[in-house]
Design a protein around this motif. Sequence first.
Motif, PDB file in Angstrom:
ATOM      1  N   SER A   6       0.567  -1.040   0.652  1.00 40.40           N
ATOM      2  CA  SER A   6      -0.509   0.075   0.149  1.00 40.40           C
ATOM      3  C   SER A   6       0.842   1.232  -0.105  1.00 40.40           C
ATOM      4  O   SER A   6       1.934   1.141   1.360  1.00 40.40           O
ATOM      5  N   VAL A   7       0.507   2.426  -0.553  1.00 42.28           N
ATOM      6  CA  VAL A   7       1.545   3.330  -0.833  1.00 42.28           C
ATOM      7  C   VAL A   7       1.585   4.168   0.455  1.00 42.28           C
ATOM      8  O   VAL A   7       2.818   3.998   1.184  1.00 42.28           O
ATOM      9  N   TRP A   8       0.227   4.663   1.018  1.00 43.72           N
ATOM     10  CA  TRP A   8      -0.087   5.592   2.270  1.00 43.72           C
ATOM     11  C   TRP A   8       0.739   4.776   3.377  1.00 43.72           C
ATOM     12  O   TRP A   8       1.054   6.505   3.762  1.00 43.72           O
ATOM     13  N   PRO A   9       1.407   3.925   4.058  1.00 44.91           N
ATOM     14  CA  PRO A   9       2.151   3.650   4.474  1.00 44.91           C
ATOM     15  C   PRO A   9       4.035   4.230   4.593  1.00 44.91           C
ATOM     16  O   PRO A   9       4.562   4.599   5.244  1.00 44.91           O
ATOM     17  N   PHE A  10       3.839   4.751   3.044  1.00 45.64           N
ATOM     18  CA  PHE A  10       5.324   5.397   3.317  1.00 45.64           C
ATOM     19  C   PHE A  10       4.725   6.685   2.229  1.00 45.64           C
ATOM     20  O   PHE A  10       6.252   7.219   2.956  1.00 45.64           O
ATOM     21  N   LYS A  11       3.833   7.195   1.969  1.00 45.73           N
ATOM     22  CA  LYS A  11       3.664   8.598   1.413  1.00 45.73           C
ATOM     23  C   LYS A  11       1.895   8.701   2.279  1.00 45.73           C
ATOM     24  O   LYS A  11       1.492   8.367   1.333  1.00 45.73           O
ATOM     25  N   TRP A  12       1.382   9.104   3.282  1.00 51.11           N
ATOM     26  CA  TRP A  12       0.723   9.234   3.569  1.00 51.11           C
ATOM     27  C   TRP A  12      -0.524   9.932   2.690  1.00 51.11           C
ATOM     28  O   TRP A  12      -1.377  10.203   2.275  1.00 51.11           O
ATOM     29  N   ASP A  13       0.072  11.601   2.710  1.00 53.03           N
ATOM     30  CA  ASP A  13      -0.409  12.451   1.426  1.00 53.03           C
ATOM     31  C   ASP A  13      -0.703  11.941   0.236  1.00 53.03           C
ATOM     32  O   ASP A  13       1.130  11.830  -0.255  1.00 53.03           O
ATOM     33  N   THR A  14      -0.568  12.667  -0.569  1.00 54.74           N
ATOM     34  CA  THR A  14      -0.331  13.356  -2.227  1.00 54.74           C
ATOM     35  C   THR A  14       0.749  14.124  -2.831  1.00 54.74           C
ATOM     36  O   THR A  14       1.457  14.566  -1.278  1.00 54.74           O
ATOM     37  N   PRO A  15       2.054  13.776  -3.504  1.00 59.02           N
ATOM     38  CA  PRO A  15       2.009  12.984  -4.067  1.00 59.02           C
ATOM     39  C   PRO A  15       2.118  11.539  -4.469  1.00 59.02           C
ATOM     40  O   PRO A  15       3.180  11.944  -3.620  1.00 59.02           O
ATOM     41  N   TYR A  16       2.919  11.058  -5.050  1.00 61.53           N
ATOM     42  CA  TYR A  16       2.609   9.251  -4.618  1.00 61.53           C
ATOM     43  C   TYR A  16       3.902   8.915  -6.178  1.00 61.53           C
ATOM     44  O   TYR A  16       4.580   7.584  -5.530  1.00 61.53           O
ATOM     45  N   ASP A  17       4.431   9.776  -6.216  1.00 57.91           N
ATOM     46  CA  ASP A  17       4.993   9.135  -7.367  1.00 57.91           C
ATOM     47  C   ASP A  17       6.089   8.501  -6.955  1.00 57.91           C
ATOM     48  O   ASP A  17       7.048   7.614  -7.778  1.00 57.91           O
ATOM     49  N   GLU A  18       7.142   9.065  -6.674  1.00 55.86           N
ATOM     50  CA  GLU A  18       8.106   8.449  -5.510  1.00 55.86           C
ATOM     51  C   GLU A  18       8.328   7.648  -4.757  1.00 55.86           C
ATOM     52  O   GLU A  18       9.407   6.404  -4.670  1.00 55.86           O
ATOM     53  N   ALA A  19       7.301   7.717  -4.030  1.00 54.41           N
ATOM     54  CA  ALA A  19       6.505   6.303  -3.030  1.00 54.41           C
ATOM     55  C   ALA A  19       6.681   4.921  -4.078  1.00 54.41           C
ATOM     56  O   ALA A  19       6.780   4.135  -3.126  1.00 54.41           O
ATOM     57  N   ILE A  20       5.815   5.037  -4.996  1.00 54.22           N
ATOM     58  CA  ILE A  20       5.423   4.097  -6.101  1.00 54.22           C
ATOM     59  C   ILE A  20       7.258   3.748  -5.988  1.00 54.22           C
ATOM     60  O   ILE A  20       7.317   2.312  -6.347  1.00 54.22           O
ATOM     61  N   SER A  21       7.756   3.770  -6.945  1.00 49.62           N
ATOM     62  CA  SER A  21       9.134   3.698  -7.215  1.00 49.62           C
ATOM     63  C   SER A  21      10.096   3.026  -6.022  1.00 49.62           C
ATOM     64  O   SER A  21      11.009   2.005  -6.450  1.00 49.62           O
ATOM     65  N   ARG A  22      10.254   3.633  -4.874  1.00 49.03           N
ATOM     66  CA  ARG A  22      10.365   2.835  -3.748  1.00 49.03           C
ATOM     67  C   ARG A  22      10.195   1.675  -3.964  1.00 49.03           C
ATOM     68  O   ARG A  22      10.714   0.888  -3.140  1.00 49.03           O
ATOM     69  N   ILE A  23       8.319   2.052  -3.475  1.00 50.57           N
ATOM     70  CA  ILE A  23       8.495   0.249  -3.283  1.00 50.57           C
ATOM     71  C   ILE A  23       9.045  -0.655  -4.906  1.00 50.57           C
ATOM     72  O   ILE A  23       9.011  -2.048  -4.091  1.00 50.57           O
ATOM     73  N   ALA A  24       8.805  -0.547  -5.797  1.00 55.25           N
ATOM     74  CA  ALA A  24       9.041  -1.450  -6.743  1.00 55.25           C
ATOM     75  C   ALA A  24      10.752  -1.652  -6.550  1.00 55.25           C
ATOM     76  O   ALA A  24      11.226  -2.640  -6.372  1.00 55.25           O
ATOM     77  N   GLN A  25      11.280  -0.531  -5.836  1.00 51.04           N
ATOM     78  CA  GLN A  25      12.804  -0.993  -5.677  1.00 51.04           C
ATOM     79  C   GLN A  25      13.384  -1.843  -4.099  1.00 51.04           C
ATOM     80  O   GLN A  25      14.302  -2.295  -3.801  1.00 51.04           O
ATOM     81  N   LEU A  26      12.476  -2.541  -3.354  1.00 50.73           N
ATOM     82  CA  LEU A  26      11.996  -2.758  -1.787  1.00 50.73           C
ATOM     83  C   LEU A  26      11.689  -4.098  -2.496  1.00 50.73           C
ATOM     84  O   LEU A  26      11.919  -4.738  -1.445  1.00 50.73           O
ATOM     85  N   GLY A  27      11.410  -4.686  -3.902  1.00 51.81           N
ATOM     86  CA  GLY A  27      11.380  -5.818  -4.158  1.00 51.81           C
ATOM     87  C   GLY A  27       9.506  -5.748  -4.424  1.00 51.81           C
ATOM     88  O   GLY A  27       9.434  -7.450  -4.885  1.00 51.81           O
ATOM     89  N   PHE A  28       8.803  -5.340  -4.446  1.00 50.53           N
ATOM     90  CA  PHE A  28       7.359  -5.455  -4.655  1.00 50.53           C
ATOM     91  C   PHE A  28       6.993  -5.607  -6.092  1.00 50.53           C
ATOM     92  O   PHE A  28       7.489  -4.919  -6.937  1.00 50.53           O
ATOM     93  N   SER A  29       5.762  -6.256  -6.662  1.00 46.51           N
ATOM     94  CA  SER A  29       5.586  -6.233  -7.963  1.00 46.51           C
ATOM     95  C   SER A  29       4.118  -5.421  -7.822  1.00 46.51           C
ATOM     96  O   SER A  29       3.647  -6.187  -8.991  1.00 46.51           O
TER      97      SER A  29
END
Length: 309
Positions: A6-29
Amino acid sequence: MKFGASVWPFKWDTPYDEAISRIAQLGFSAVELIAWKREILDEYYTPQTVKDLRNIIDSEGLVLSQFVSTPSGMASPDKREREQSVEHFKKLVEVGVELGTEIVNSVSVHPFGIQFPRITDLPHMQKFQVDIPTGLNWQQNWLDYVDIMRQCCNLCEQAGIKYALEPHPFRYMANAASMLRLIEHVGSDSLGMNFDPSHLFPVGEIPHMVIYQLGDRIFHCHFSDNDAMTNVHWRPGKGKIDWEAVMIALKDVGFDGVISIELEDVPGVARSVSDLPAEWVASEAFDRENIASLRYIKDIGERVGIVEA
C-alpha cells in the motif's frame, strides 16, 4: 499471485510518484493507490497525473492492484448524502479504470454514519462508549445501504471491474457472515472482499476460516498482524495470526490475486498527524519492516507451494 504494498504508509498524502518507485525498489510487484477524500479524485488524479502515474507504474514493472477511496454517507439516513456517495464512487471507478486497475476498494461504513471510537483506543478507555440514539429505523437503514451498494456494484459491472469491500470493526461488513449476507442481498458478481485479517481477527474471526467461507469472493488481500486486541497493523509474524494456515487456505480456494503488505503501526511508518508536514514520508526503518514482511510471507508461500507469478 503477486506481492505488493500500500502506498499510504510510505507517504500518507499526495503526491505518490516517489513512493511508487520506492515500493518497486524494495522488491514488490504491485502497488495500491488511494484518494482519502472526494476532492483528491478531482484535484490530484487529473488526466495528466493519471498518465504520469501509469507511466511510473509501468516503468517500474509494477501493477496497480487496486484503487482505494471510501465515500462518506453510504449508510446515511439522508437520501441526498447517499446519492452524493454514489457520485463519489462513480468518480472512483472512472479514475481507477483510467489508472489501469481491475479492482476498486472502499472500507465498509458504520450504520447511519454513527461515529464510533477507534478500536485502538479500547485498551486505554475505562468504558468503551458509543452514542446510539433510540428510535432509529435499523431495518430501513440496512435496506438503504444495500441499495447504495447495489448501485456501486452496477457501476463496477458496467466498467468491467471488481469491488473489493474491506471489513472493519463495528461496520456493516465486519466479518464473513456480514459479507455473505451483503453478497446475497446485493446480488452482484462484482462484489467481494478485500481480505484484511488485521480487521477480521479482533472481531473474533479465525482469518483462514474466512477464506474458506468466502472462496472466490476474496478479490484482494491486505496483510498485517496483530494480537486480536485491536486492529493495529504489525509486521506479519509479530502477532498471533497463523500465516501458514492463511496461505494454505488461499492456495486451497485458488486465490491468484495480490497480497498487499499494509503496515501502519511499525517503526518508521508515515502517518497523518496534524503537527507534521503533509509531505512527511516513512523512514528507512519502514523499508526494513517491509523487506522483512515480504521475506517472511514469501518464505511461507514457497513452503506451502505458492510462488509469485
